[in-house]
Scaffold this motif. Structure first.
Motif, PDB file in Angstrom:
ATOM      1  N   ASP A  43       0.817  -1.093   0.101  1.00 60.01           N
ATOM      2  CA  ASP A  43      -0.053   0.039   0.026  1.00 60.01           C
ATOM      3  C   ASP A  43       1.012   1.116   0.238  1.00 60.01           C
ATOM      4  OD1 ASP A  43      -1.762   2.202   0.669  1.00 60.01           O
ATOM      5  OD2 ASP A  43      -2.393   1.300   2.326  1.00 60.01           O
ATOM      6  N   ASN A  44       0.970   1.761  -0.530  1.00 63.15           N
ATOM      7  CA  ASN A  44       1.811   2.975  -1.332  1.00 63.15           C
ATOM      8  C   ASN A  44       0.554   4.266  -1.240  1.00 63.15           C
ATOM      9  OD1 ASN A  44       4.092   4.913  -1.522  1.00 63.15           O
ATOM     10  ND2 ASN A  44       3.827   5.116  -3.925  1.00 63.15           N
ATOM     11  N   GLN A  45      -0.269   4.080  -0.498  1.00 68.17           N
ATOM     12  CA  GLN A  45      -1.187   5.803  -0.123  1.00 68.17           C
ATOM     13  C   GLN A  45      -1.805   5.476   1.057  1.00 68.17           C
ATOM     14  OE1 GLN A  45      -2.401   5.986  -3.192  1.00 68.17           O
ATOM     15  NE2 GLN A  45      -1.398   4.514  -3.942  1.00 68.17           N
ATOM     16  N   ASN A  46      -1.143   5.185   1.867  1.00 69.03           N
ATOM     17  CA  ASN A  46      -1.771   4.639   3.447  1.00 69.03           C
ATOM     18  C   ASN A  46      -0.890   4.482   4.672  1.00 69.03           C
ATOM     19  OD1 ASN A  46      -4.555   5.925   3.154  1.00 69.03           O
ATOM     20  ND2 ASN A  46      -4.236   3.772   2.154  1.00 69.03           N
ATOM     21  N   SER A  47      -0.845   5.348   5.476  1.00 68.79           N
ATOM     22  CA  SER A  47       0.465   4.832   6.259  1.00 68.79           C
ATOM     23  C   SER A  47       0.312   4.036   6.915  1.00 68.79           C
ATOM     24  CB  SER A  47       0.487   6.294   7.357  1.00 68.79           C
ATOM     25  OG  SER A  47       1.313   7.458   6.716  1.00 68.79           O
ATOM     26  N   LEU A  48       0.676   3.668   8.404  1.00 70.12           N
ATOM     27  CA  LEU A  48       0.415   2.422   9.269  1.00 70.12           C
ATOM     28  C   LEU A  48       0.239   3.257  10.363  1.00 70.12           C
ATOM     29  CD1 LEU A  48       0.463  -0.897   9.282  1.00 70.12           C
ATOM     30  CD2 LEU A  48       2.580  -0.264  10.976  1.00 70.12           C
ATOM     31  N   LYS A  49      -1.667   3.353  10.928  1.00 67.91           N
ATOM     32  CA  LYS A  49      -1.533   3.333  11.972  1.00 67.91           C
ATOM     33  C   LYS A  49      -2.558   2.360  13.007  1.00 67.91           C
ATOM     34  CE  LYS A  49      -3.998   5.952   8.819  1.00 67.91           C
ATOM     35  NZ  LYS A  49      -4.663   6.607   7.351  1.00 67.91           N
ATOM     36  N   ALA A  50      -2.900   3.200  14.431  1.00 64.83           N
ATOM     37  CA  ALA A  50      -3.793   2.117  15.271  1.00 64.83           C
ATOM     38  C   ALA A  50      -4.830   2.451  14.606  1.00 64.83           C
ATOM     39  CB  ALA A  50      -2.973   2.590  16.459  1.00 64.83           C
ATOM     40  N   GLY A  51      -5.513   2.159  14.102  1.00 63.19           N
ATOM     41  CA  GLY A  51      -6.589   2.324  13.790  1.00 63.19           C
ATOM     42  C   GLY A  51      -7.086   3.366  12.831  1.00 63.19           C
TER      43      GLY A  51
END
Ligand code: HDD
Length: 697
Positions: A43-51
């Protein structure tokens, strides 16, 4: 002697290559995007997030590698915002803001805090011009008693993208194209519009960047915005969401595009010079600093997500509470030492100010210190005078490249029996992060609440006056006409259809591409929001000449008395007068006195002034009529909708420039003539003149 054969190095990435099939997308057989370690990226669109609405995780090695690489791509100039102009000054609160924040610099209306501000363009290099169509950076370092607080914002309240993962992409797209090295400082090229046309979340910001906001008259006249939602936290621990704003006391004005093009040639340092000169003459630029406050409980009532940096809150819905004023009253002593070496970082906050989980902000919190490590040569750049806090600083960090301190003692750690009195943490005064509950899966996903990409773009466009709307349409037509790939233009028309049908039709017609759109399906159906007149610069333009510049064209024999009365009337309005003659050596007035001038006609086209007056003598006017620079001086002032003062002797010049007399073309010798000219000049531009002079496209 036999020459030794050097074995050729294996091609980068060739050894131990992962089998090709893991590096080809299943659907289209394209090569798979990987990290620099060759790891395929999902996924080159979104950062890794907590939720999906949670904070970004340090674990996100894909994001960190991408941003780290980007941060270090230019040495030593800033990868973005390379061209900047700075000044010193102070900030003074109007009253205590203790109800909102415990930040010490916002408590006492008698206590000034030293600041350094830097304004910048984004896309161009350090040596590029001041007036490309571009966003302006607006950064302020507050040297507070509790450490440095950096405000790092822009003159536009929203951003192109919603997640820092896309920042290197949008900047690579706008910067000069990597194979050919052009265009410099311009968004009017294929790669920018290629990315934008495939990024619907950028549409709101595009409306702003195509508006006159992107070509300001002066850095002293730009607004500033924090863009993200931040927090203010008071001594009781109550946290509220805020949007930060700066408002220039002079009011906001812009140039029009034809002026920007000409100013870029006539004075590439137009903004830097203007800022410098105004401070030198004691005409100090001022801004009010304010916040829109949103109670945490009310955040969910807004019709968009506060964590989405492509959205704004209209002032009509939540007004701005002004907290204080910044005054810039001292020019740098050395451009490199100060304006170039200053390092702003959104992570530099003081107790009482906090972050939100906006995924664009979260990425920024990592990027700035990282990029500054290479730009400023290692981890000790906080010791460079412009970056050093003015309050005491103690810790156990030691050594490293360019360490300037000779730090004494045996102990560089705690706890310690050997040195029990070293610096220690303080739970009372120390910075504390607002304890926010976070839950959710570790996930790369854009929240559904970020999906409406058109409603606020439409809101902005529909809040503009007709001249402002026309300028947006013209800018789109200009930029897209420079994109040689037809499909990109067609896709942009597909987006414009969702913003405003008339805008879409006008741009389509200006491009000669009616009916050729590539359809774009919005993720969420655009809504009609209530227009916000406060977004229009024209609607809220102040009637003033303060801080503006009036050019007076003079020749040998110019009427001394008339000139003197005009200069006095203009200076009374706190405007600057620039006398323009054919020769820089000056001219002899009607009294036979030699008068000095500031500008030679050949080097000072009327684009450098906000209003003009023509005072040639009757003997000299015919030679001016033969002079293209003089005729263009008048024609441009008229075309740029400025007030033109004149007297009878100047009529041949007005005629040569095809000027039609209107309410802003004023005979200064007529009864109340000077007063009428000043009144017309205070209005800025005569917008009613424009439709007869300029069409779109
Ligand atoms: Fe940034 C510089 C403003 C998004 C990464 N940024 C920089 C400057 C300003 C901004 C005003 C110049 C500071 C100076 O005068 O030295 N940037 C913004 C705003 C953004 C934004 C308002 C969105 C709301 N920026 C942004 C993202 C990233 C960066 C998403 C990366 C993840 N910005 C940088 C940087 C720079 C920078 C690469 C270049 C030079 C520097 O920091 O010191 O770290």
């Amino acid at each position: 002697m036999a020459t030794k054969k050097t074995p050729s190095a294996p091609p980068v990435g060739a050894s131990n290559a992962i089998p090709a099939e893991t590096h080809q997308t299943a659907a289209t057989n394209e090569p798979v995007l990987t990290t620099n370690q060759g790891v395929p990226v999902s996924d080159n669109q979104n950062s890794l997030k907590a939720g999906e609405r949670g904070p970004v995780l340090l674990e996100d090695f894909v994001l960190r590698e991408k941003i780290t690489h980007f941060d270090h791509e230019r040495i030593p100039e800033r990868i973005v915002h390379a061209r900047g102009s700075g000044a010193h000054g102070y900030f003074l609160p109007y009253e205590s803001a203790a109800d909102l924040t415990k930040a010490a610099f916002l408590q006492n209306p008698k206590k000034k805090t030293e600041v350094f501000a830097r304004f910048s363009t984004v896309a161009g290099g350090a040596g590029s011009v001041d007036l490309p169509r571009d966003v302006r950076g607006f950064s302020v370092k507050f040297y507070t008693e509790e450490g440095n607080y950096d405000f790092v914002g822009n003159n536009i309240p929203v951003f192109f993208i919603q997640d820092a993962m896309k920042f290197p992409d949008v900047i690579h797209a706008v910067k000069m194209e990597p194979d050919r090295g052009f265009p410099q400082a311009a968004s009017a090229h294929a790669t920018f519009w290629d990315f934008i046309s495939l990024t619907p979340e950028s549409m709101h910001m595009i409306m702003w960047v195509m508006s006159d906001r992107a070509i300001p008259r002066s850095l002293r006249m730009i607004e500033g915005f924090g863009v993200h939602t931040y927090r203010l936290i008071n001594a009781e621990g109550v946290s509220r969401f805020v949007k930060f704003h700066w408002r220039p006391v002079l009011g906001s004005s812009s140039v029009i595009w034809d002026e920007a093009v000409k100013i870029s040639g006539a004075d590439p340092d137009f903004h830097r010079r203007d800022l410098w000169e105004s401070i030198e003459r004691g005409d100090f630029p001022e801004w009010e600093f304010g916040v829109q406050v949103i109670e945490e409980a009310d955040a969910a009532k807004l019709d968009f997500d506060l964590l989405d940096p492509t959205k704004l809150i209209p002032e009509e819905i939540i007004p701005i509470r002004m907290l204080g004023k910044m005054v810039l009253n001292r020019n740098p002593d050395n451009h490199f030492a100060e304006t170039e070496q200053v390092a702003f970082c959104p992570a530099n906050v003081v107790p009482g100010i906090g972050f939100s989980d906006d995924p664009l902000l979260q990425g920024r919190l990592f990027s700035y210190l990282d990029t500054q490590l290479s730009r400023l040569g290692g981890p000790n750049f906080h010791q460079i005078p412009i970056n050093a806090p003015r309050c005491p600083m103690h810790n156990f960090q030691r050594d490293g490249l360019r360490q300037m301190g000779v730090l004494k003692g045996r102990v560089a750690y705690e706890p310690s029996q050997i040195e029990p009195a070293g610096p220690r943490e303080c739970p009372v005064t120390g910075f504390r992060t607002h304890p926010e509950a976070e839950t959710g899966e570790k996930i790369r996903k854009r929240a559904e609440t970020f999906a409406d990409h058109y409603s606020q773009a439409r809101l902005f466009f529909r809040s503009m006056t007709p001249p402002e709307q026309n300028h947006i349409a013209s800018a789109l037509a200009f930029e897209l006409a420079k994109v040689e790939i037809k499909e990109i233009r067609q896709r942009m028309l597909g987006h414009l259809q969702h913003i405003d049908a008339a805008l879409h039709d006008t741009v389509g017609a200006a491009l000669g591409m009616e009916g050729t759109d590539i359809d774009v399906t919005p993720a969420v159906k655009p809504r009609d929001l209530e227009p916000s007149p406060s977004l229009s610069l024209i609607t809220k333009a102040p009637s003033t000449l303060k801080g503006r510049k009036v050019g007076i064209l003079v020749t040998d024999g110019t009427d001394a008395l008339l000139l003197e009365s005009l200069v006095a009337a203009i200076r009374k309005e706190k405007a600057v007068v620039g006398l323009v003659a054919r020769r820089i050596g000056g001219f002899t007035d009607s009294n036979g006195s030699m008068v000095e001038v500031q500008h030679a006609l050949s080097g000072a086209p009327s684009v450098l002034f906000d209003a003009v007056v023509l005072l040639p003598s009757a003997d000299a006017v015919e030679s001016l009529v033969q002079e293209a620079a003089a005729v263009n001086w008048v024609r441009d002032a008229y075309g740029h909708l400025k007030a033109i003062g004149h007297h009878a002797a100047a009529l041949p010049l007005l005629e040569a420039a095809a000027v039609t007399v209107d309410s802003a073309v004023v005979d200064v010798e007529a009864p109340k003539g000077i007063r009428n000219f000043v009144a017309a000049a205070k209005k800025g531009r005569l917008w009613e003149r424009e439709p007869a002079l300029r069409s779109i496209g």
